[in-house]
Structures are given as structure tokens and as C-alpha cells.
Design an enzyme around this catalytic site. Sequence first.
Site, short mmCIF file in Angstrom:
data_model
loop_
_atom_site.label_atom_id
_atom_site.label_comp_id
_atom_site.label_asym_id
_atom_site.label_seq_id
_atom_site.Cartn_x
_atom_site.Cartn_y
_atom_site.Cartn_z
N ASP A 131 0.83 -1.21 0.00
CA ASP A 131 0.00 0.00 0.00
C ASP A 131 0.86 1.26 0.00
O ASP A 131 1.48 1.59 1.02
CB ASP A 131 -0.90 -0.03 1.24
CG ASP A 131 -1.77 1.20 1.38
OD1 ASP A 131 -2.06 1.84 0.36
OD2 ASP A 131 -2.15 1.51 2.52
N SER B 79 0.01 4.24 2.80
CA SER B 79 0.27 4.19 4.23
C SER B 79 1.71 3.76 4.43
O SER B 79 2.42 3.46 3.46
CB SER B 79 -0.70 3.23 4.94
OG SER B 79 -0.47 1.88 4.53
N ASN C 107 3.04 1.78 7.52
CA ASN C 107 3.38 0.79 8.54
C ASN C 107 3.09 -0.63 8.07
O ASN C 107 2.26 -0.86 7.20
CB ASN C 107 2.59 1.06 9.83
CG ASN C 107 2.98 2.37 10.47
OD1 ASN C 107 2.28 3.38 10.33
ND2 ASN C 107 4.11 2.39 11.15
N TYR D 106 -9.29 3.80 11.22
CA TYR D 106 -9.78 3.68 9.86
C TYR D 106 -11.15 4.36 9.75
O TYR D 106 -11.77 4.69 10.76
CB TYR D 106 -9.87 2.21 9.44
CG TYR D 106 -8.52 1.58 9.23
CD1 TYR D 106 -7.87 1.69 8.01
CD2 TYR D 106 -7.88 0.91 10.25
CE1 TYR D 106 -6.62 1.14 7.82
CE2 TYR D 106 -6.63 0.36 10.08
CZ TYR D 106 -6.00 0.48 8.85
OH TYR D 106 -4.76 -0.05 8.66
N ASP E 164 -1.84 5.69 -5.32
CA ASP E 164 -2.10 4.80 -4.19
C ASP E 164 -2.44 3.39 -4.65
O ASP E 164 -3.54 3.12 -5.12
CB ASP E 164 -3.24 5.39 -3.35
CG ASP E 164 -3.57 4.56 -2.13
OD1 ASP E 164 -2.81 3.61 -1.83
OD2 ASP E 164 -4.57 4.86 -1.46
N THR F 180 -5.65 1.46 -3.14
CA THR F 180 -7.01 1.80 -3.53
C THR F 180 -7.22 1.33 -4.96
O THR F 180 -6.54 1.80 -5.87
CB THR F 180 -7.25 3.33 -3.43
OG1 THR F 180 -7.11 3.74 -2.08
CG2 THR F 180 -8.64 3.70 -3.91
#
Length: 373
Positions: free
Chosen positions: A79, A82, A84, A125, A263, A266
Site C-alpha cells: 500500500d 500508508s 506501517n 480507519y 495509491d 485503492t
Amino acid sequence: KMLKTITLAAIAAVASGAVTVPLKKMDNEEFITQVRDGLKLASTLGDSGDIVIKNYQNAQYYGEVTVGTPAQTFNVIYDTGSSNLWVPAKDCSNCGGKFIGKKNKYDRDASSTYVVDDSPFAIQYGSGPVSGNWSVDSATMAGLPVEGQRFAEVKDASGLGAAYSAGKFDGILGLAFESISIDNTPTVFGNLVSQGQVDKAIFSFYLANGKDGELTIGGTDDSKYDGDLTWVPLSSATYWEIDLEDVTAGETSYDSSTSAIVDSGTSLLTGPTKVVKELAEAVGAKKNFAGEYLVDCDAELPELTFTIAGEKYTLAGEDYLINSGGTCLFAIMGMDIPRPAGPLWILGDVFMRKYYTAFDYENKQVGFAAAKA
């Protein structure tokens, strides 16, 4: 077609110092059902400009990562939205069922390289919170070893709702920058770079239509695209954010002088709700009771063009539809992100299937080229 497990034996070298992770793609019928049944894409981004947080019910691509010694394997969403790494802990609650959505879970007691941390981890989230604790262990990404990777063991994943419970992924591996990482935790790719595991601080996605994709670590694979990559500087090295000069459908401009995040986590495109509504009306898309825009699969649709750094990146009508059994989903969703971070677009896998995308971590730029079919 069910998501298949990928083995590390499938990893292949593509160039000097670069290796590839196979990415499995959920089929369209299963994907549309997941979007329909899951919670709607949302953001918890506040006016302070904190992290854009999303649900993952519209993610189609998954690959493998390992954690621990001996290696414990997890299917993760790679991803770029983000930063982590998290996987479910062996005592995780609301982490899938025994048969449907069963998850691979991390067992710290089974790893000889586990190092205790146990600081609390929490992430918000759009659908709710996910929590657990931090741990440290060895990991591999595309077979490349990372020592001392700090990651989260998730103990409660209820905040992800149906998207996670029924989904095919175990966790998330973030590929954005450390500046948006929780606790400023070093990222997996950042550690690969700092530990000298890659020749180039670049990773690249090939997400061709109708088949599985590839993630190349440590460079690019020029057999997967035509011509040369066109590089675009980042406007912000937080997400992979770039300036977006214009969005047009046919000859009509619908949005200009805005920003976009590239991204991989998504699958659809997202844009400001008002603009997406206007675009949907322009192509004849109709909103159903579930809030989706559906389009006549046989309709003649205008080209959708994104102008980035003076270059035009065009999607044909068939590129921004997802067809499943004669039902065509308009692959653009409305999402409003307030200032100062927004408004902005998210160029997800719908865009990245058409354009091979390289992410240059060192020079803070993204590169695009037409993906080979």
C-alpha cells in the site's frame, strides 16, 4: 477464482539488484461483491492534516511478506497510501473466521528472532479503530531480508469490519514515507534501502488488466512498459502526492489545479464528491441504493484524462469500468478530504493498470509509462 497463495519460489530476478513479488488479483465478480457488501470508503482526515485513513474493501491486489525465524508468511496489501507494516497476532479477535476469511497469524513464540517491544499500537480507519502492540522481528520483502523490523501485531481488527473479515489479505505493508508512519517507525522499504539490500531506492508496480500483477523491488522492469518513464516530482513526500493540473472527460474540464495521491492500496479512483457526481452524470452513470454508480456496459463513454506535469494520461471508457457478469461499476468514487490536505484525487489501481508506475524513494518522484497489455 479464489486468491491463490504465492510462494517465495515464485520470486524471480528481473534486473541487476531488482526482484519481483507476484501480486494476485481478486476477480471482478468477487471484488464488486466485496465493495457492495463492505463499508463505504471513508476518511478520518481532520482539519489538522493528519493521515488519510481508508478502508480496504476496494483493494484487489495482494502479495507475500514473511516475518520471523523460521519465516511466517502473510498475504498483505502493498500500500503506497500508508507507511506501517501490521499483521494479525495469534490471539487476534475479529480477525476472520475459521473457514471464511481465515487469516495467517503471527506467533511470536515460534520466532527465534522476535524482540519484545509491546508499546501500544492504534490506527483509526474510516470504519473504526484497529489496535494491538508493536513488536520487532526479522522480515523479508521479495525475499530480501530486513533485520530488526518494527511492526504491529494487531489484536483487534474489528474496525475494518466486513472488508477485513471476509477479505483475502492478512495485513498491510505500507510503502509511503516515514513522515506519516505511526510513531515515526522506519518503513520496511526504508530499512531495505538503509541496510543496503537494494541497488536502487525504487519500487515499481505492473498491474495489467485481466491478470495478476507484479511489484518490482530495487528498480524497474522495462519489459512491462512501452517507451520511457516520465518522472514527476512529488509535491509532498508524505504520501506519494503530486500536482494534478486538470481532469477532463471528453472536451469538458471538471477539476483543475489540485493534487493527487498515487495509491496502490485503492483499486478505484476517488475524487471530490461534487466532481465525481458531475462526471458520473456526464457518462450516464446511475447511482443505486448501495451508493454505487453503475453504467451501461455497452455505452459509448468519453475518454477521461488526467493532466500531470504537462503530460496527458488518458483512460478509455473500458479502463474506468469494472465489468462483472454484465454489471459495470463506474470505477470512480466520491471522497471529500478537507483542507489543508484536500481536496485531492486518489489515483488507484484503475490508473495504475493503464500506466506502469515507478516510485523513486531517494529522489522523491514517481514515473509513469504506458503498461504493456
